[in-house]
Design a protein around this motif. Structure first.
Motif, mmCIF file in Angstrom:
data_model
loop_
_atom_site.group_PDB
_atom_site.id
_atom_site.type_symbol
_atom_site.label_atom_id
_atom_site.label_comp_id
_atom_site.label_asym_id
_atom_site.label_seq_id
_atom_site.Cartn_x
_atom_site.Cartn_y
_atom_site.Cartn_z
ATOM 1 N N LEU A 1 0.906 -1.299 -0.053
ATOM 2 C CA LEU A 1 -0.184 0.128 0.228
ATOM 3 C C LEU A 1 0.919 1.400 -0.040
ATOM 4 C CD1 LEU A 1 -2.815 -1.032 2.557
ATOM 5 C CD2 LEU A 1 -2.917 -0.675 0.111
ATOM 6 N N ALA A 2 2.083 1.270 0.713
ATOM 7 C CA ALA A 2 2.771 2.374 0.897
ATOM 8 C C ALA A 2 3.575 2.760 -0.431
ATOM 9 C CB ALA A 2 3.850 2.134 1.996
ATOM 10 N N ARG A 3 3.703 1.510 -1.480
ATOM 11 C CA ARG A 3 4.262 1.666 -2.628
ATOM 12 C C ARG A 3 3.176 1.898 -3.676
ATOM 13 N NH1 ARG A 3 7.460 -0.595 0.460
ATOM 14 N NH2 ARG A 3 9.686 -0.775 0.512
ATOM 15 N N GLN A 4 1.879 2.029 -3.326
ATOM 16 C CA GLN A 4 0.771 2.207 -4.316
ATOM 17 C C GLN A 4 0.550 0.939 -5.136
ATOM 18 O OE1 GLN A 4 0.693 5.928 -6.543
ATOM 19 N NE2 GLN A 4 1.570 7.068 -4.794
ATOM 20 N N GLN A 5 0.885 -0.202 -4.642
ATOM 21 C CA GLN A 5 0.367 -1.631 -5.136
ATOM 22 C C GLN A 5 -0.769 -2.146 -4.588
ATOM 23 O OE1 GLN A 5 4.147 -3.880 -4.179
ATOM 24 N NE2 GLN A 5 5.468 -2.414 -5.480
ATOM 25 N N TYR A 6 -1.825 -1.375 -5.040
ATOM 26 C CA TYR A 6 -3.163 -1.406 -4.543
ATOM 27 C C TYR A 6 -3.553 -2.741 -4.738
ATOM 28 C CZ TYR A 6 -2.672 3.553 -3.897
ATOM 29 O OH TYR A 6 -2.153 4.778 -3.458
ATOM 30 N N GLU A 7 -3.729 -3.484 -5.914
ATOM 31 C CA GLU A 7 -4.408 -4.553 -6.101
ATOM 32 C C GLU A 7 -3.648 -6.049 -5.495
ATOM 33 O OE1 GLU A 7 -6.582 -7.157 -9.831
ATOM 34 O OE2 GLU A 7 -4.931 -5.444 -10.461
ATOM 35 N N ASP B 1 -7.431 -8.066 16.263
ATOM 36 C CA ASP B 1 -8.708 -7.430 16.667
ATOM 37 C C ASP B 1 -9.416 -6.928 15.139
ATOM 38 O OD1 ASP B 1 -8.704 -7.821 19.512
ATOM 39 O OD2 ASP B 1 -7.308 -5.975 19.493
ATOM 40 N N GLY B 2 -9.437 -7.710 14.253
ATOM 41 C CA GLY B 2 -10.101 -7.360 13.017
ATOM 42 C C GLY B 2 -9.491 -6.550 12.076
ATOM 43 N N LEU B 3 -8.140 -6.428 12.061
ATOM 44 C CA LEU B 3 -7.228 -5.360 11.388
ATOM 45 C C LEU B 3 -7.321 -5.340 9.966
ATOM 46 C CD1 LEU B 3 -5.605 -2.659 12.164
ATOM 47 C CD2 LEU B 3 -3.344 -4.503 12.162
ATOM 48 N N PRO B 4 -7.459 -6.696 9.425
ATOM 49 C CA PRO B 4 -7.508 -6.854 8.030
ATOM 50 C C PRO B 4 -8.918 -6.047 7.451
ATOM 51 C CG PRO B 4 -6.952 -8.699 8.614
ATOM 52 C CD PRO B 4 -7.141 -7.916 10.088
ATOM 53 N N HIS B 5 -10.030 -6.133 8.245
ATOM 54 C CA HIS B 5 -11.218 -5.626 7.616
ATOM 55 C C HIS B 5 -11.162 -4.199 7.773
ATOM 56 C CE1 HIS B 5 -15.838 -4.836 8.465
ATOM 57 N NE2 HIS B 5 -15.191 -4.777 7.307
ATOM 58 N N LYS B 6 -10.530 -3.636 8.741
ATOM 59 C CA LYS B 6 -10.330 -2.010 9.187
ATOM 60 C C LYS B 6 -9.468 -1.652 7.875
ATOM 61 C CE LYS B 6 -10.821 -2.619 14.249
ATOM 62 N NZ LYS B 6 -10.076 -2.445 15.408
ATOM 63 N N THR B 7 -8.250 -2.270 7.574
ATOM 64 C CA THR B 7 -7.385 -1.632 6.521
ATOM 65 C C THR B 7 -8.117 -1.806 5.187
ATOM 66 O OG1 THR B 7 -5.617 -2.593 7.993
ATOM 67 C CG2 THR B 7 -5.184 -1.933 5.791
ATOM 68 N N LEU B 8 -8.892 -2.705 4.961
ATOM 69 C CA LEU B 8 -9.678 -2.860 3.688
ATOM 70 C C LEU B 8 -10.422 -1.612 3.577
ATOM 71 C CD1 LEU B 8 -10.787 -6.526 3.501
ATOM 72 C CD2 LEU B 8 -9.248 -5.361 1.618
ATOM 73 N N LEU B 9 -11.276 -1.185 4.734
ATOM 74 C CA LEU B 9 -11.922 -0.215 4.525
ATOM 75 C C LEU B 9 -11.254 1.321 4.358
ATOM 76 C CD1 LEU B 9 -14.602 -0.905 7.503
ATOM 77 C CD2 LEU B 9 -14.938 -1.243 4.896
ATOM 78 N N GLN B 10 -10.078 1.258 4.982
ATOM 79 C CA GLN B 10 -9.149 2.328 4.823
ATOM 80 C C GLN B 10 -8.706 2.533 3.251
ATOM 81 O OE1 GLN B 10 -6.192 1.456 8.139
ATOM 82 N NE2 GLN B 10 -6.305 3.527 8.448
ATOM 83 N N VAL B 11 -8.524 1.341 2.728
ATOM 84 C CA VAL B 11 -7.932 1.439 1.396
ATOM 85 C C VAL B 11 -9.279 1.851 0.378
ATOM 86 C CG1 VAL B 11 -7.053 0.150 -0.669
ATOM 87 C CG2 VAL B 11 -6.100 -0.691 1.605
ATOM 88 N N PHE B 12 -10.419 1.396 0.647
ATOM 89 C CA PHE B 12 -11.424 1.836 -0.114
ATOM 90 C C PHE B 12 -11.440 3.687 0.218
ATOM 91 C CE2 PHE B 12 -13.652 -2.440 0.826
ATOM 92 C CZ PHE B 12 -13.171 -2.883 -0.028
ATOM 93 N N ASP B 13 -11.287 4.005 1.316
ATOM 94 C CA ASP B 13 -11.253 5.626 1.351
ATOM 95 C C ASP B 13 -10.287 6.017 0.596
ATOM 96 O OD1 ASP B 13 -13.454 5.530 3.191
ATOM 97 O OD2 ASP B 13 -12.055 5.811 5.068
ATOM 98 N N LEU B 14 -8.920 5.503 0.572
ATOM 99 C CA LEU B 14 -7.942 5.873 -0.130
ATOM 100 C C LEU B 14 -8.089 6.008 -1.619
ATOM 101 C CD1 LEU B 14 -5.043 6.856 -0.562
ATOM 102 C CD2 LEU B 14 -4.206 4.574 -0.381
ATOM 103 N N LEU B 15 -8.643 4.999 -2.136
ATOM 104 C CA LEU B 15 -9.020 5.052 -3.695
ATOM 105 C C LEU B 15 -10.269 5.474 -4.029
ATOM 106 C CD1 LEU B 15 -7.990 1.185 -4.502
ATOM 107 C CD2 LEU B 15 -6.373 3.591 -4.652
ATOM 108 N N GLY B 16 -11.108 5.725 -3.250
ATOM 109 C CA GLY B 16 -12.567 6.286 -3.542
ATOM 110 C C GLY B 16 -13.524 5.582 -4.084
ATOM 111 N N SER B 17 -14.719 5.629 -3.832
ATOM 112 C CA SER B 17 -15.784 4.774 -4.184
ATOM 113 C C SER B 17 -15.952 4.421 -5.698
ATOM 114 C CB SER B 17 -17.197 5.238 -3.641
ATOM 115 O OG SER B 17 -17.424 6.539 -4.317
ATOM 116 N N ASP B 18 -15.648 5.270 -6.457
ATOM 117 C CA ASP B 18 -15.761 4.972 -8.026
ATOM 118 C C ASP B 18 -14.503 4.342 -8.616
ATOM 119 O OD1 ASP B 18 -17.810 6.363 -8.066
ATOM 120 O OD2 ASP B 18 -16.973 8.253 -8.349
ATOM 121 N N HIS B 19 -13.494 3.821 -7.963
ATOM 122 C CA HIS B 19 -12.359 3.083 -8.367
ATOM 123 C C HIS B 19 -12.817 1.643 -8.531
ATOM 124 C CE1 HIS B 19 -8.150 1.479 -8.777
ATOM 125 N NE2 HIS B 19 -7.765 2.850 -8.559
ATOM 126 N N LEU B 20 -12.345 1.200 -9.668
ATOM 127 C CA LEU B 20 -12.774 -0.199 -10.019
ATOM 128 C C LEU B 20 -12.362 -1.133 -9.155
ATOM 129 C CD1 LEU B 20 -13.881 -2.100 -12.251
ATOM 130 C CD2 LEU B 20 -11.634 -2.063 -13.449
#
Length: 298
Positions: free
Chosen positions: A241-247, A265-284
């Motif tokens: 993620l730090a290198r913008q290798q999002y997929e 404590d569910g960190l993968p789920h929380k991080t997935l939501l953070q990535v969604f925020d980062l990329l924006g809801s319209d991102h494929l």
């Protein structure tokens, strides 16, 4: 007829009005053509392209010689295509036969004022540069924009300045100035930029986390030895993620979530939501992985 007001058909009935009178205000290029003339058809789109490029500083009038014999006789047209430039009510220049673009522009240069440069939105330019990975250029443009849009203590931040501040913080974060990026984001108070602000904060979070993690090669070695090493899988996703290798990061986080939902404590789920925020809801990628996450949850 053309879709632009700068290009139009003329006849003997309106020639004086549309060509002669207009030429006192702006040069008018008159294209004498016929439907049976192949060079005419080759030249016409080039003339239209050149005219549109002048954005109103040049007009193009088209005369169908088969329909307008009076105009042919009036101007002594003997071959097609013939192009005549009218200025101040009189023919000023012209040519016969198809010509290259360079020759036509050379003919026009002494007579036609160059069009004004199009307005370029510096914020849009910076956004494009950032998206293309030209971080230093984007940062320099944003610094200039921010210096030109000062605000007083009793003045709300300009929308353009708020968006520029957020993007500027992302530039700072990308080049490693994490503390400066954080202070820049802390200065943004507007509630109108929740998604860009969330994206910038998520980016900064991933960059801070990655700085304290093992190197990518070390993490890959651990996973090669044990593909269920949850800690290594999560840390590698953060490095990606730090290198913008999002997929690959999203795929790894989803795989970890499916394998061990309770990890940290569910960190993968929380991080997935953070990535969604980062990329924006319209991102494929967001559309794809949000659906996969929903299917996993329900």
């Amino acid at each position: 007829m053309s879709d632009t007001p700068y290009i139009f058909d003329v006849s003997s009935a309106n020639f004086d009005q549309l060509v002669i009178e207009n030429s006192f205000h702006k040069p008018v290029l008159v294209d004498f053509w016929a439907d049976w003339c192949a060079p005419c058809k080759a030249l016409m789109p080039l003339l239209a392209q050149i005219t549109e490029g002048y954005r109103g500083e040049l007009l193009l009038a088209k005369v169908n010689c088969d329909l307008e014999p009076d105009l042919v006789a009036r101007f002594g047209i003997r071959s097609l295509p013939t192009v005549v430039l009218f200025k101040d009510g009189q023919p000023a220049d012209g040519f016969n036969g198809a010509q290259p673009e360079s020759a036509i522009r050379a003919l026009l240069a002494p007579h036609v004022q160059e069009p004004p440069a199009p307005d370029i939105d510096p914020l849009e330019s910076a956004q494009a540069l950032f998206a293309e990975g030209h971080i230093g250029e984007a940062e320099a443009l944003l610094q200039l924009l921010l210096s030109e849009t000062p605000e007083t203590a009793d003045q709300a931040p300009l929308p353009e300045k708020t968006a520029a501040l957020i993007l500027y913080a992302r530039c700072l974060a990308e080049r490693g100035a994490l503390d400066q990026a954080q202070s820049t984001l802390d200065a943004v108070k507007s509630d109108d930029y929740k998604q860009p602000l969330a994206a910038a904060r998520a980016q900064l979070t991933f960059l801070r986390q990655a700085a304290d993690l093992p190197e990518v090669a070390s993490l890959k070695t651990r996973l090669a030895q044990n593909d269920e090493d949850d800690e290594a899988a999560y840390q590698l996703a953060i490095q990606q993620l730090a290198r913008q290798q999002y997929e690959p990061a999203l795929e790894a986080l989803l795989k970890l979530f499916l394998r061990n939902r309770s990890y940290a404590d569910g960190l993968p789920h929380k991080t997935l939501l953070q990535v969604f925020d980062l990329l924006g809801s319209d991102h494929l990628l967001v559309t794809t992985y949000r659906r996969k996450l929903y299917q996993a949850l329900y």
